[in-house]
Scaffold this motif. Structure first.
Motif, PDB file in Angstrom:
ATOM      1  N   GLY A 177       0.770  -1.231   0.000  1.00  0.00           N
ATOM      2  CA  GLY A 177       0.000   0.000   0.000  1.00  0.00           C
ATOM      3  C   GLY A 177       0.799   1.277   0.000  1.00  0.00           C
ATOM      4  O   GLY A 177       0.263   2.346  -0.261  1.00  0.00           O
ATOM      5  N   THR A 178       2.107   1.210   0.297  1.00  0.00           N
ATOM      6  CA  THR A 178       2.863   2.439   0.423  1.00  0.00           C
ATOM      7  C   THR A 178       3.563   2.813  -0.878  1.00  0.00           C
ATOM      8  O   THR A 178       4.182   1.972  -1.531  1.00  0.00           O
ATOM      9  CB  THR A 178       3.912   2.332   1.557  1.00  0.00           C
ATOM     10  N   GLN A 179       3.479   4.070  -1.228  1.00  0.00           N
ATOM     11  CA  GLN A 179       4.153   4.570  -2.423  1.00  0.00           C
ATOM     12  C   GLN A 179       5.658   4.518  -2.264  1.00  0.00           C
ATOM     13  O   GLN A 179       6.403   4.322  -3.235  1.00  0.00           O
ATOM     14  CB  GLN A 179       3.698   6.006  -2.699  1.00  0.00           C
ATOM     15  N   ARG A 180       6.134   4.655  -1.031  1.00  0.00           N
ATOM     16  CA  ARG A 180       7.573   4.637  -0.759  1.00  0.00           C
ATOM     17  C   ARG A 180       8.210   3.337  -1.262  1.00  0.00           C
ATOM     18  O   ARG A 180       9.257   3.350  -1.917  1.00  0.00           O
ATOM     19  CB  ARG A 180       7.805   4.780   0.739  1.00  0.00           C
ATOM     20  N   THR A 181       7.557   2.223  -0.972  1.00  0.00           N
ATOM     21  CA  THR A 181       8.101   0.942  -1.394  1.00  0.00           C
ATOM     22  C   THR A 181       8.033   0.785  -2.898  1.00  0.00           C
ATOM     23  O   THR A 181       9.009   0.366  -3.540  1.00  0.00           O
ATOM     24  CB  THR A 181       7.341  -0.210  -0.717  1.00  0.00           C
ATOM     25  N   ARG A 182       6.899   1.107  -3.481  1.00  0.00           N
ATOM     26  CA  ARG A 182       6.758   0.944  -4.928  1.00  0.00           C
ATOM     27  C   ARG A 182       7.745   1.850  -5.670  1.00  0.00           C
ATOM     28  O   ARG A 182       8.323   1.452  -6.682  1.00  0.00           O
ATOM     29  CB  ARG A 182       5.315   1.231  -5.359  1.00  0.00           C
ATOM     30  N   ASP A 183       7.968   3.055  -5.137  1.00  0.00           N
ATOM     31  CA  ASP A 183       8.938   3.960  -5.761  1.00  0.00           C
ATOM     32  C   ASP A 183      10.354   3.393  -5.695  1.00  0.00           C
ATOM     33  O   ASP A 183      11.136   3.529  -6.647  1.00  0.00           O
ATOM     34  CB  ASP A 183       8.907   5.331  -5.079  1.00  0.00           C
ATOM     35  N   ALA A 184      10.704   2.782  -4.560  1.00  0.00           N
ATOM     36  CA  ALA A 184      12.061   2.251  -4.397  1.00  0.00           C
ATOM     37  C   ALA A 184      12.381   1.212  -5.463  1.00  0.00           C
ATOM     38  O   ALA A 184      13.514   1.142  -5.956  1.00  0.00           O
ATOM     39  CB  ALA A 184      12.221   1.646  -3.003  1.00  0.00           C
ATOM     40  N   PHE A 185      11.400   0.419  -5.835  1.00  0.00           N
ATOM     41  CA  PHE A 185      11.620  -0.633  -6.823  1.00  0.00           C
ATOM     42  C   PHE A 185      11.399  -0.164  -8.259  1.00  0.00           C
ATOM     43  O   PHE A 185      11.687  -0.907  -9.196  1.00  0.00           O
ATOM     44  CB  PHE A 185      10.700  -1.815  -6.541  1.00  0.00           C
ATOM     45  N   ASP A 186      10.931   1.053  -8.428  1.00  0.00           N
ATOM     46  CA  ASP A 186      10.618   1.537  -9.778  1.00  0.00           C
ATOM     47  C   ASP A 186      11.870   2.126 -10.410  1.00  0.00           C
ATOM     48  O   ASP A 186      12.130   3.325 -10.358  1.00  0.00           O
ATOM     49  CB  ASP A 186       9.501   2.574  -9.723  1.00  0.00           C
ATOM     50  N   ILE A 187      12.637   1.281 -11.057  1.00  0.00           N
ATOM     51  CA  ILE A 187      13.915   1.678 -11.626  1.00  0.00           C
ATOM     52  C   ILE A 187      13.747   2.621 -12.816  1.00  0.00           C
ATOM     53  O   ILE A 187      14.675   3.324 -13.212  1.00  0.00           O
ATOM     54  CB  ILE A 187      14.712   0.408 -12.008  1.00  0.00           C
ATOM     55  N   THR A 188      12.550   2.663 -13.377  1.00  0.00           N
ATOM     56  CA  THR A 188      12.305   3.551 -14.520  1.00  0.00           C
ATOM     57  C   THR A 188      12.313   5.017 -14.114  1.00  0.00           C
ATOM     58  O   THR A 188      12.345   5.899 -14.984  1.00  0.00           O
ATOM     59  CB  THR A 188      10.970   3.215 -15.199  1.00  0.00           C
ATOM     60  N   GLN A 189      12.297   5.306 -12.805  1.00  0.00           N
ATOM     61  CA  GLN A 189      12.382   6.691 -12.357  1.00  0.00           C
ATOM     62  C   GLN A 189      13.784   7.273 -12.541  1.00  0.00           C
ATOM     63  O   GLN A 189      13.971   8.483 -12.454  1.00  0.00           O
ATOM     64  CB  GLN A 189      11.967   6.792 -10.884  1.00  0.00           C
ATOM     65  N   GLU A 190      14.763   6.415 -12.778  1.00  0.00           N
ATOM     66  CA  GLU A 190      16.124   6.893 -13.016  1.00  0.00           C
ATOM     67  C   GLU A 190      16.224   7.488 -14.415  1.00  0.00           C
ATOM     68  O   GLU A 190      15.533   7.055 -15.348  1.00  0.00           O
ATOM     69  CB  GLU A 190      17.126   5.746 -12.878  1.00  0.00           C
ATOM     70  N   SER A 191      17.102   8.463 -14.576  1.00  0.00           N
ATOM     71  CA  SER A 191      17.286   9.080 -15.880  1.00  0.00           C
ATOM     72  C   SER A 191      17.918   8.092 -16.861  1.00  0.00           C
ATOM     73  O   SER A 191      18.590   7.127 -16.457  1.00  0.00           O
ATOM     74  CB  SER A 191      18.191  10.307 -15.766  1.00  0.00           C
ATOM     75  N   ALA A 192      17.727   8.349 -18.132  1.00  0.00           N
ATOM     76  CA  ALA A 192      18.324   7.500 -19.163  1.00  0.00           C
ATOM     77  C   ALA A 192      19.839   7.497 -19.038  1.00  0.00           C
ATOM     78  O   ALA A 192      20.500   6.458 -19.207  1.00  0.00           O
ATOM     79  CB  ALA A 192      17.897   7.976 -20.550  1.00  0.00           C
ATOM     80  N   GLY A 193      20.422   8.655 -18.707  1.00  0.00           N
ATOM     81  CA  GLY A 193      21.868   8.745 -18.566  1.00  0.00           C
ATOM     82  C   GLY A 193      22.390   7.886 -17.430  1.00  0.00           C
ATOM     83  O   GLY A 193      23.439   7.242 -17.558  1.00  0.00           O
ATOM     84  N   THR A 194      21.690   7.882 -16.296  1.00  0.00           N
ATOM     85  CA  THR A 194      22.108   7.069 -15.164  1.00  0.00           C
ATOM     86  C   THR A 194      22.011   5.587 -15.494  1.00  0.00           C
ATOM     87  O   THR A 194      22.938   4.810 -15.207  1.00  0.00           O
ATOM     88  CB  THR A 194      21.252   7.383 -13.926  1.00  0.00           C
ATOM     89  N   ARG A 195      20.921   5.191 -16.115  1.00  0.00           N
ATOM     90  CA  ARG A 195      20.761   3.783 -16.456  1.00  0.00           C
ATOM     91  C   ARG A 195      21.829   3.332 -17.444  1.00  0.00           C
ATOM     92  O   ARG A 195      22.364   2.226 -17.347  1.00  0.00           O
ATOM     93  CB  ARG A 195      19.357   3.519 -17.001  1.00  0.00           C
ATOM     94  N   GLU A 196      22.163   4.197 -18.374  1.00  0.00           N
ATOM     95  CA  GLU A 196      23.203   3.853 -19.342  1.00  0.00           C
ATOM     96  C   GLU A 196      24.588   3.807 -18.681  1.00  0.00           C
ATOM     97  O   GLU A 196      25.425   2.987 -19.044  1.00  0.00           O
ATOM     98  CB  GLU A 196      23.204   4.873 -20.480  1.00  0.00           C
ATOM     99  N   ARG A 197      24.813   4.688 -17.707  1.00  0.00           N
ATOM    100  CA  ARG A 197      26.098   4.679 -17.004  1.00  0.00           C
ATOM    101  C   ARG A 197      26.313   3.337 -16.300  1.00  0.00           C
ATOM    102  O   ARG A 197      27.421   2.790 -16.316  1.00  0.00           O
ATOM    103  CB  ARG A 197      26.154   5.823 -15.990  1.00  0.00           C
ATOM    104  N   TYR A 198      25.285   2.794 -15.678  1.00  0.00           N
ATOM    105  CA  TYR A 198      25.397   1.502 -15.009  1.00  0.00           C
ATOM    106  C   TYR A 198      25.498   0.358 -16.018  1.00  0.00           C
ATOM    107  O   TYR A 198      26.093  -0.678 -15.716  1.00  0.00           O
ATOM    108  CB  TYR A 198      24.187   1.259 -14.112  1.00  0.00           C
ATOM    109  N   GLY A 199      24.898   0.523 -17.164  1.00  0.00           N
ATOM    110  CA  GLY A 199      24.929  -0.518 -18.181  1.00  0.00           C
ATOM    111  C   GLY A 199      23.576  -1.122 -18.449  1.00  0.00           C
ATOM    112  O   GLY A 199      22.897  -1.591 -17.530  1.00  0.00           O
ATOM    113  N   LEU A 200      23.165  -1.084 -19.705  1.00  0.00           N
ATOM    114  CA  LEU A 200      21.892  -1.650 -20.139  1.00  0.00           C
ATOM    115  C   LEU A 200      22.136  -2.847 -21.054  1.00  0.00           C
ATOM    116  O   LEU A 200      23.178  -2.937 -21.710  1.00  0.00           O
ATOM    117  CB  LEU A 200      21.063  -0.595 -20.879  1.00  0.00           C
ATOM    118  N   PRO A 201      21.198  -3.775 -21.117  1.00  0.00           N
ATOM    119  CA  PRO A 201      21.358  -4.915 -22.033  1.00  0.00           C
ATOM    120  C   PRO A 201      21.440  -4.444 -23.487  1.00  0.00           C
ATOM    121  O   PRO A 201      20.822  -3.449 -23.865  1.00  0.00           O
ATOM    122  CB  PRO A 201      20.081  -5.740 -21.797  1.00  0.00           C
TER     123      PRO A 201
END
Length: 468
Positions: A252-276
């Motif tokens: 029920g908490t938005q805090r938890t759902r937000d923590a797992f929502d990796i799409t909230q990260e910027s495209a640049g950050t996701r690319e820095r870590y490495g994408l498939p």
């Protein structure tokens, strides 16, 4: 017509959260705070290099050793003076000053499964003269399970494992679950966050459900709870209700759902870590690389930032045993493993530092053992090809960072062939004591199994020299 009254199990079944698709009540339980010391770490990311990395080909290189010892990789300078790393780790080389290297970890177990158990629990993997090679309710609990038992986190899972439970030789590798503490302290297993339409089981509303319906179910469970007041074993019922309550909170908490929502990260950050790249998921040892690893480490940073206590990240997927270089060792490292590892781990360390998360987060990087000092040397039933390195538990390096760990230091040393400890040998029991010490948990405290038998949490000594 006479009807038998509803039993406690019937009430629990009727009031269960299955109607809204929640699968967490048996995975999440409350905890009591005990055995607290003064460690600085509020959270921990345990990055497990499954399969066993070769320290002499990564961060304990021996360029002056004979060719069949040193291998074919060349060293490059890192940000720790006098500590070179492999030429295929250029980005990690620029983050080494955040890390402490513990050079002389050693034990005697050459089996993957049993060695993983040893490193992930700090407990000997021998029981009744037999190696512990599979998960069992009698096993000693892993670090995350102990922490979940002692320190509950409101509105968040206490212990998360990314991406999948490791599996080998017909069973789950031991040391990943809660053992005798019970399944209520097992980790929430996320799955692969780099996969399309990634969703966390149990943390999303099923089709046709909503927060309103969740609230209705909460009310129904409350009615059932009150109606069960006459039942025997009320204390047990209340404990179960607490676990359901936390499951409700997580969903029920938005805090938890937000923590797992990796799409909230910027495209640049996701690319820095490495994408498939494409859909290559055939595993590192089949030259598929580690396309999931960057997003796994990015998710672990998000979870720590949200307040999750302990996150375990495995290098590979379920069956990978990524670093197990029996054959084509150098080709696999160069083409498949190190490029992904270099990008993902360097991004993680850089990000953790820039966000100030290292101040109160312990980062532990370790495998179950190392690789043979001599190329082609055979030490296990799996063997090794002429260009392979077999299992070698007699000396290897682990790394730690954050939460009071002295950055940029080395503790102990391997000999000139990277084969045996030359100074300050360390056991898996000592590693366990060090992790608990850093987390503010007294390694000497006792926990009870289901028969109320006491077990000391860690049997080694904390490596106090690695702390400032």
């Amino acid at each position: 017509m006479n009807r038998s009254p509803l039993g406690r199990r019937d009430l629990l079944r009727i009031g269960s959260l299955g109607a809204v698709g929640l699968s967490l009540p048996d995975l999440l339980r409350g905890a009591e705070s005990a055995g607290v010391t003064t460690g600085k770490a509020k959270s921990c990311v345990l990055f497990f290099l499954d399969g066993g990395p070769a320290h002499q080909d990564t961060w304990d290189m021996k360029p002056d050793a004979p060719e069949n010892i040193r291998g074919e990789f060349k060293p490059i300078a890192s940000t720790i003076l006098g500590v070179p790393v492999c030429e295929y780790l250029p980005m990690v080389s620029q983050q080494m000053h955040h890390l402490a290297l513990i050079r002389a970890v050693h034990h005697q177990v050459v089996d993957h499964n049993a060695s993983c158990y040893y490193m992930l629990t700090g407990r000997s993997p021998v029981s009744g003269g037999t190696l512990i090679r599979k998960e069992s309710p009698d096993n000693f609990p892993c670090y995350g399970a102990v922490l979940a038992r002692m320190r509950a986190t409101p509105d968040l899972p206490d212990f998360v494992h990314i991406p999948e439970i490791m599996f080998n030789c017909g069973g789950e590798i031991p040391g990943e679950l809660a053992g005798f503490l019970g399944p209520g302290f097992d980790p929430l297993v996320t799955g692969d966050p780099s996969a399309p339409e990634f969703r966390i089981p149990g943390l999303t509303f099923p089709e046709g459900s909503s927060a309103g319906r969740l609230s209705d179910r909460r009310s129904l469970l409350g009615v059932l709870d009150r109606s069960a007041g006459h039942l025997q074993d009320r204390q047990e019922f209340d404990r179960l209700d607490t676990h359901y309550q936390k499951a409700f909170s997580l969903l029920g908490t938005q805090r938890t759902r937000d923590a797992f929502d990796i799409t909230q990260e910027s495209a640049g950050t996701r690319e820095r870590y490495g994408l498939p790249v494409g859909n290559d998921r055939k595993g590192a040892r089949n030259y598929g690389g580690l396309p999931h690893l960057g997003q796994c480490l990015l998710l672990s940073r998000r979870l720590v930032e949200a307040g999750v206590r302990l996150v375990t990240v495995c290098t590979g997927r379920k069956y990978d045993q990524t670093w197990d270089g029996h054959r084509e060792h150098f080709a696999l490292m160069k083409k498949s493993i190190l490029p992904y590892f270099d990008r993902a781990f360097s991004a993680f360390m850089e990000d953790m530092h820039q966000r100030g998360l290292l101040d109160e987060t312990l980062v532990v990087v370790m495998g179950e053992f190392g690789r043979t000092p001599q190329v082609g040397q055979i030490t296990s039933s799996a063997g090794a090809s002429e260009e392979g390195r077999d299992h070698w538990p007699h000396c290897y390096t682990i790394m730690m960072a954050g939460a009071g760990v002295k950055a940029g230091m080395t503790f102990g040393a391997s000999d000139r062939f990277a084969a045996y400890p030359a100074s300050n040998p360390v056991t898996p029991e000592d590693v366990a004591a060090t992790i608990y010490h850093a987390l503010g948990v007294d390694p000497r405290m006792h926990i009870l199994d289901p028969l109320n038998r006491p077990f000391q949490l860690a049997l080694g000594e904390p490596i106090l020299d690695v702390f400032a």
